[in-house]
Design an enzyme around this catalytic site. Structure first.
Site, short mmCIF file in Angstrom:
data_model
loop_
_atom_site.label_atom_id
_atom_site.label_comp_id
_atom_site.label_asym_id
_atom_site.label_seq_id
_atom_site.Cartn_x
_atom_site.Cartn_y
_atom_site.Cartn_z
N TYR A 149 -1.84 0.85 10.67
CA TYR A 149 -1.95 0.14 9.39
C TYR A 149 -0.74 0.45 8.50
O TYR A 149 -0.13 -0.46 7.91
CB TYR A 149 -3.24 0.56 8.69
N SER B 88 0.85 -1.19 0.00
CA SER B 88 0.00 0.00 0.00
C SER B 88 0.88 1.24 0.00
O SER B 88 1.99 1.22 0.55
CB SER B 88 -0.90 0.01 1.24
#
Length: 251
Positions: free
Chosen positions: A157, A144
């Site tokens: 995250y 990501s």
């Protein structure tokens, strides 16, 4: 074996209900893929996903897999590779978590880290060894852009994805020259169930767009793929922004 254009005949998905992974599987099936393994917790959703892929003509199978149980990974994934060669492994295990809750509940934060990083390290090494043993294959890791630089709004995250990304880079270096190709995919904000209800970020994309980028990356034997491509420049600028400035940005 993969054809001259990099499309796999057989595909193993870690995180078998991932919308990005299933979009990729559908795209691959239309082109060439015939066998798809969906690895995940045994749930109606996992079986439903397999049924949908069967309707497209694939031999879709499921295998019980839990990212939070590393001790089971060798046995669970070993069953898949024992059935025959796997041309591509798509590592799509991951949870977004709830930043506000996870900051208050360290155990919840640890669960995010264990799913996104620890579980990926364990399963990634198991699959890498199996691919190396068979002498060919691609390991595609869904990372990501959040891992490029941890933001205040989702640093738990983001830090887990940063760890995953670094692991995948090192694994790619370790496997260089073995016949195994490691490709890291760094999407931005993707419109999925996981992000439903969140404010949409600039350059938002879809699972289908990520799937198309994965296919193109395989054809090119890319090592890193950004989705959309413009994020490469954006994240380079953000990565090098002074920390004081970065803190003030509306991220």
């Amino acid at each position: 074996m993969k054809d001259a254009f990099g499309i796999p005949q057989s595909l193993l998905i870690l995180g078998g209900t991932s919308e990005i992974a299933l979009a990729t599987a559908r795209r691959m099936i239309v082109r060439r893929t015939r066998t798809v393994w969906l690895a995940g917790r045994p749930t109606p959703a996992l079986e439903e996903a397999a049924q949908q892929l069967r309707a497209l003509g694939a031999d879709a199978r499921t295998v019980a897999f839990d990212a939070l149980d590393p001790e089971s990974h060798e046995e669970a994934l070993g069953k898949v590779f024992a059935e025959g060669d796997i041309d591509m492994v798509l590592m799509a295990v991951g949870v977004l978590g709830d930043q506000a809750l996870d900051e208050r509940e360290p155990v919840a934060a640890a669960r995010v880290a264990m799913t996104n990083y620890t579980g990926a390290v364990s399963s990634g090494l198991v699959c890498a060894r199996a691919l190396q043993t068979q002498g060919h294959g691609s390991l595609v890791v869904l990372s990501s852009v959040a891992g490029e630089r941890a933001r205040r709004s989702n640093f738990i995250y983001g830090s887990s994805k940063a760890g995953l990304d670094a692991f995948a880079q090192g694994l790619g270096d370790a496997l260089h020259g073995t016949g195994v190709h490691v490709m890291i995919v760094r999407p931005g904000f993707v419109r999925t169930r996981m992000t439903a209800g969140l404010p949409e970020a600039p350059l938002a994309t879809t699972p289908e767009a990520v799937a198309a980028a994965i296919e193109l990356g395989l054809r090119r034997r890319s090592e890193t793929v950004w989705v959309p491509g413009a994020l490469r420049v954006v994240m380079s600028a953000l990565r090098h922004a002074p920390r004081g400035l970065f803190r003030r940005l509306p991220l």
